[in-house]
Design an enzyme around this catalytic site. Structure first.
Site, PDB file in Angstrom:
ATOM      1  N   LYS A 153     -25.991 -48.117  25.982  1.00 49.47           N
ATOM      2  CA  LYS A 153     -24.863 -48.857  25.664  1.00 49.47           C
ATOM      3  C   LYS A 153     -24.044 -48.882  26.999  1.00 49.47           C
ATOM      4  O   LYS A 153     -24.310 -48.214  27.691  1.00 49.47           O
ATOM      5  CB  LYS A 153     -24.060 -47.973  24.583  1.00 49.47           C
ATOM      6  CG  LYS A 153     -23.881 -46.479  24.902  1.00 49.47           C
ATOM      7  CD  LYS A 153     -23.394 -45.606  23.574  1.00 49.47           C
ATOM      8  CE  LYS A 153     -24.440 -45.445  22.680  1.00 49.47           C
ATOM      9  NZ  LYS A 153     -24.254 -46.204  21.321  1.00 49.47           N
ATOM     10  N   ARG A 154     -22.712 -49.613  26.881  1.00 46.53           N
ATOM     11  CA  ARG A 154     -21.823 -49.423  27.787  1.00 46.53           C
ATOM     12  C   ARG A 154     -21.540 -47.897  28.305  1.00 46.53           C
ATOM     13  O   ARG A 154     -21.357 -47.236  27.335  1.00 46.53           O
ATOM     14  CB  ARG A 154     -20.449 -50.241  27.584  1.00 46.53           C
ATOM     15  CG  ARG A 154     -20.749 -51.760  27.767  1.00 46.53           C
ATOM     16  CD  ARG A 154     -21.304 -52.174  28.739  1.00 46.53           C
ATOM     17  NE  ARG A 154     -20.110 -52.124  29.957  1.00 46.53           N
ATOM     18  CZ  ARG A 154     -19.464 -53.384  30.517  1.00 46.53           C
ATOM     19  NH1 ARG A 154     -19.776 -54.571  30.288  1.00 46.53           N
ATOM     20  NH2 ARG A 154     -18.512 -53.118  31.274  1.00 46.53           N
ATOM     21  N   THR A 172     -23.944 -50.966  17.085  1.00 46.50           N
ATOM     22  CA  THR A 172     -25.002 -51.711  16.435  1.00 46.50           C
ATOM     23  C   THR A 172     -26.475 -51.121  16.900  1.00 46.50           C
ATOM     24  O   THR A 172     -27.336 -51.500  16.368  1.00 46.50           O
ATOM     25  CB  THR A 172     -25.041 -53.100  16.757  1.00 46.50           C
ATOM     26  OG1 THR A 172     -24.526 -53.492  18.023  1.00 46.50           O
ATOM     27  CG2 THR A 172     -23.866 -53.933  15.858  1.00 46.50           C
TER      28      THR A 172
HETATM   29  C1  F58 Z   1     -17.879 -53.243  20.212  1.00 44.28           C
HETATM   30  N1  F58 Z   1     -16.733 -53.817  21.197  1.00 44.28           N
HETATM   31  C2  F58 Z   1     -17.680 -51.921  19.712  1.00 44.28           C
HETATM   32  N2  F58 Z   1     -16.027 -54.681  23.140  1.00 44.28           N
HETATM   33  O1  F58 Z   1     -17.158 -50.984  20.732  1.00 44.28           O
HETATM   34  C3  F58 Z   1     -18.742 -51.517  18.908  1.00 44.28           C
HETATM   35  O2  F58 Z   1     -18.530 -50.334  18.069  1.00 44.28           O
HETATM   36  C4  F58 Z   1     -19.031 -52.400  17.877  1.00 44.28           C
HETATM   37  O3  F58 Z   1     -20.119 -52.274  17.188  1.00 44.28           O
HETATM   38  C5  F58 Z   1     -18.991 -53.699  18.396  1.00 44.28           C
HETATM   39  O4  F58 Z   1     -17.972 -53.994  19.301  1.00 44.28           O
HETATM   40  C6  F58 Z   1     -19.237 -54.903  17.499  1.00 44.28           C
HETATM   41  O5  F58 Z   1     -18.263 -54.789  16.414  1.00 44.28           O
HETATM   42  C7  F58 Z   1     -16.992 -54.282  22.209  1.00 44.28           C
HETATM   43  O6  F58 Z   1     -18.283 -54.811  22.687  1.00 44.28           O
HETATM   44  C8  F58 Z   1     -16.058 -55.246  24.110  1.00 44.28           C
HETATM   45  O7  F58 Z   1     -17.171 -55.478  24.899  1.00 44.28           O
HETATM   46  C9  F58 Z   1     -14.930 -55.853  24.701  1.00 44.28           C
HETATM   47  C10 F58 Z   1     -14.868 -57.098  25.475  1.00 44.28           C
HETATM   48  C11 F58 Z   1     -13.817 -57.653  26.247  1.00 44.28           C
HETATM   49  C12 F58 Z   1     -13.183 -56.494  27.110  1.00 44.28           C
HETATM   50  C13 F58 Z   1     -13.015 -55.127  26.416  1.00 44.28           C
HETATM   51  C14 F58 Z   1     -14.356 -54.728  25.811  1.00 44.28           C
END
Ligand code: F58
Length: 799
Positions: free
Chosen positions: A534-535, A642
């Site tokens: 994950k990130r 996910t």
């Molecule tokens: C992710 N958010 C959530 N954001 O962290 C994760 O828990 C969830 O399962 C997923 O969304 C889908 O709902 C996420 O990936 C980002 O990557 C952003 C993109 C724009 C900049 C800040 C982070």
């Protein structure tokens, strides 16, 4: 033809298609063709097979005047497409055969495709899974986003540190897309607004064109295909001939390079120092083009502007396209003459919004001055939206406050429905980030737990398990995933278990081979593969995992003849380039890996591997090979997750906290098949109130003082005692994410995992029950539920 595409196409037809494209699209002889040529020829052949169902779907939608779903997202993390398309068309084996007939290795051709990495992580990948499900469910839909020239950066490690280089997936021709130069909209920025006869007129001072590129997204069994429409920015005036003739070549190219900047690069998160202004322009650019496109389509069908909400459902994937509200209002009111109140009401009836985060710093806010300079008309419209909202609700929550434009509030107020992405997260959205707005609009927030497409995340990436499932419960499960529950009675059956283990072993061997070929890394498939992908982020707590690794290393060294369970800890993920602490975590993992992997006492019992440049394609190799899934975020911080679903579906039990969708996964697979540890979201909030909680937890821990002391002594950094000062100081003095407080319970849960893994039959049962229990997490279920509860968009499925 779409319905029985599997029977009407044979391997010879695909071979002929590849030969034809090689000759006529690529102008190559087989003798001189490169891997790239073969890949392009195969891709174009498969693309041809999608065109018929694609056009038929568009035709059917028009004929039925059906409602369409528009999914607006800054990110679509699509990955590779050849295998995806072949599998959805059910011609994968035929494509393989065709390439064999031509003397080509199908797998190598597939692997030659660059990932379409137009996303950072979960949010972008969710959008891609949703497109797959929208097509599988025959729901007319468009994905709208940006055709970035450069996707997510490539990650390299130099002395263990992350170094980023530009990614360039478009350096080669992108086989799947159709350029639509005729679909082009002007996008304006800046300038000022004048008024005449009570009408507002925007006089922008900068304009770029948005040009459409369409990629088909075909659903399961090729019955339906939707469109992913990505916008590229082009100058309104291609070339400044006057400057060129003067010899000023730089200036001559200026219009093009300025415009292109807008769609040049995917933001690798907003913690970077890149121009905020450019990000705002990117957001408005793709949102405006999409909304103009939606209105044009509705008008071409003769739909009255008052009725557009019956024909268009627009989903905002996070706040990034939140400007859609004011933009739709602007077009309805300023351009089409609708009354402002009516325009606001009509726009809201079309719009809904998904929140993906509880981290307050991730909710977008723009300095009001910047916003008003770039989008002066929208600034004024937002003020009017705010006035209406304040008047109607009598609440005091403002969109523009303290010199900032708050996009979360804007998206919320302009949406008829707001959803969180797991049950826990949706509750917390109500209680925390949007508690005031929830009080003002108590019906607005609902939950839609995320899902994943089982086509890519089981059927395609895990052929051995796919085969076993087919053999055990039949072949109807890929679009009816709850059928997997029929595996439950087999979970204790010795013969089934043996096959289940054989499938896992095959996947582990495939991963081991890939790591050896790519990086020269050797891992033992007999060991437990413990995976965290994950990130890299503090709240996801990769540092807790690596601290536990050090504690385990210490324990093994203290007692080398103990009954240890051999493990390979595998990490994958990228840190935002500007996120210093996340980068420090990456370096620590690599430093620890270098020390531990070289220790002759422990090397057969514990190994750490961190392959560089994690992406969708790497996930497809790692996930099927995993034995243990690390989902260890601070409770209340991971909105859903996910990856947790993908790993569990592929027979990898979770060690995790009660966070995000972990809670629901545990309910579905059974608490006895999930290794739970750590504080709950409620306890986390309470603990934060206790002064000095981190230091107290460290002092009380039987492991942490030694582990942190080793890091501080430079044991993993060649004697450099200061390399991790920042990280250590953070843990001792702040530890907002409570690594120290959850550490001991995590360590203990890991020892339970060790014991459980040694019981081969017990572990296999647990793994199989994970697969069997995950059917509910198909993104088909999620999309079905969005369609019913939010979009009111029926499926056009014919059977
Ligand atoms: C992710 N958010 C959530 N954001 O962290 C994760 O828990 C969830 O399962 C997923 O969304 C889908 O709902 C996420 O990936 C980002 O990557 C952003 C993109 C724009 C900049 C800040 C982070």
């Amino acid at each position: 033809m779409p319905k029985d595409i599997q029977t009407s196409i044979d391997a010879a037809a695909i071979r002929d298609g590849v030969e034809r494209h090689l000759q006529y699209s690529l102008c190559k002889d087989a003798a001189g063709a490169t891997q790239y040529d073969w890949r392009m020829a195969l891709s174009l052949t498969l693309r041809d097979l999608v065109v018929e169902p694609w056009l038929a779907s568009i035709r059917e939608t028009y004929e039925n005047k059906a409602k369409r779903v528009y999914y607006l997202s800054m990110e679509f993390l699509m990955g590779r497409l050849i295998e995806d398309v072949a599998i959805n068309l059910c011609v994968e084996e035929k494509a393989r055969e065709a390439m064999e007939m031509l003397g080509q290795d199908y797998a190598a051709v597939v692997a030659d495709e660059p990932d379409a990495a137009l996303g950072n992580g979960g949010l972008g990948r969710l959008a891609a899974c949703f497109l797959d499900s929208l097509s599988t469910l025959s729901i007319p839909a468009y994905g709208y986003g940006i055709r970035y020239e450069h996707g997510l950066f490539e990650q390299h490690f130099e002395n263990g540190e992350q170094v980023e280089t530009a990614e360039s997936w478009l350096a080669q021709r992108h086989a799947w897309e159709f350029e639509r130069p005729e679909v082009c909209y002007p996008i304006h920025f800046g300038g000022y607004v004048s008024e005449s006869d009570g009408k507002a007129i925007w006089h922008p001072n900068e304009t770029v064109n948005a040009v459409a590129y369409d990629t088909p997204v075909v659903g399961w069994q090729g019955k339906w295909a939707n469109t992913l429409r990505l916008w590229a920015a082009k100058p309104t005036k291609l070339f400044d001939l006057e400057s060129f003739n003067r010899g000023d070549y730089l200036q001559a190219n200026a219009p093009e390079s300025l415009a292109r900047t807008i769609s040049r690069v995917l933001y690798p998160d907003d913690t970077t120092e890149m121009g905020k202004e450019l990000r705002l322009k990117q957001e408005y650019f793709f949102t405006s083009a999409s909304i103009q496109d939606v209105l044009r389509r509705l008008q071409s069908q003769g739909i009255a502007l008052e009725d557009i909400a019956d024909h268009a459902a627009i989903q905002l994937n996070d706040t990034h396209p939140a400007i859609a509200g004011p933009e739709l209002v602007r077009l309805l009111a300023d351009v089409h003459g609708m009354a402002m109140d009516k325009a606001i009401e009509t726009a809201r009836a079309c719009l809904s919004f998904t929140n993906h985060t509880l981290l307050p710093e991730a909710l977008e806010r723009w300095p009001e001055g910047l916003f008003a300079r770039i989008l002066p008309r929208h600034h004024r419209i937002i003020e009017m939206i705010q006035e209406t909202h304040l008047f109607v609700t009598g609440s005091g929550i403002r969109i523009i406050e303290h010199g900032e434009v708050k996009m979360g509030e804007l998206a919320f107020i302009m949406a008829h429905t707001v959803n969180g992405v797991s049950a826990l997260h949706s509750d917390l959205v109500k209680e925390t980030v949007f508690s005031d707005l929830h009080a003002a609009y108590p019906e607005r927030i609902i939950n839609q737990t995320n899902g994943i497409t089982p086509r890519r995340w089981l059927y395609s990436c895990n052929p051995p398990l796919r085969g076993l499932i087919n053999e055990t419960i039949g072949t109807d499960w890929p679009d009816d995933l709850e059928q997997l529950t029929a595996l439950r009675p087999h979970a204790e059956d010795a013969a089934f278990q043996e096959k289940f283990r054989a499938a896992k072993t095959a996947n582990k061997e495939r991963l081991a081979q890939w790591l050896k070929d790519r990086d020269g890394t050797v891992i033992d498939p007999a060991a437990m593969f413990d995976i965290q992908i994950k990130r890299i982020h503090e709240y996801k707590r990769q540092h807790m995992n690596i601290l536990e690794t050090i504690a385990l290393w210490n324990a093994i060294k203290d007692n080398p003849n103990g009954d240890w369970t051999p493990r390979v800890k595998i990490f994958g993920g990228k840190a935002a380039p500007g996120y210093v602490l996340a980068k420090s975590i990456i370096r620590l993992i690599n430093d620890v890996a270098a020390t531990i992997n070289g220790d002759p006492v422990t090397k057969d019992l514990l190994q750490v591997v961190f392959p560089e440049n994690y992406n969708v394609s790497m996930a497809e190799l790692l996930i099927p090979a995993s034995d243990l899934s690390e989902q260890i975020s601070t409770a209340g911080k991971e909105a859903s997750g996910t990856g947790n679903m993908k790993l569990s579906l592929n027979g990898s039990p979770t060690i995790g906290t009660l966070d995000g969708a972990n809670v629901e996964i545990r309910d579905h697979v059974g608490a006895e098949n999930f290794f739970l540890f750590g504080l709950t979201a409620q306890e986390v909030m309470e603990r934060r109130q206790q002064p000095g909680y981190a230091r107290a937890a460290i002092e009380a821990s039987p492991h942490l003082p030694r582990v942190l002391g080793q890091i501080a002594d430079g044991v993993f950094s060649g004697g450099d005692a200061h390399r991790y000062d920042g990280l250590l100081r953070n843990l001792y003095e702040h530890d907002y994410f409570l690594v120290t407080c959850d550490f001991d319970s995590y360590f203990d849960a890991q020892r339970k995992v060790d014991t459980a893994y040694r019981d081969t039959a017990g572990w296999t049962k647990m793994a199989a029950l994970n697969t069997a229990g995950m059917g509910w997490f198909s993104s088909d279920r999620t999309i079905g539920s969005y369609a019913k509860d939010i979009w009111n968009a029926p499926s056009l499925k014919t059977e």
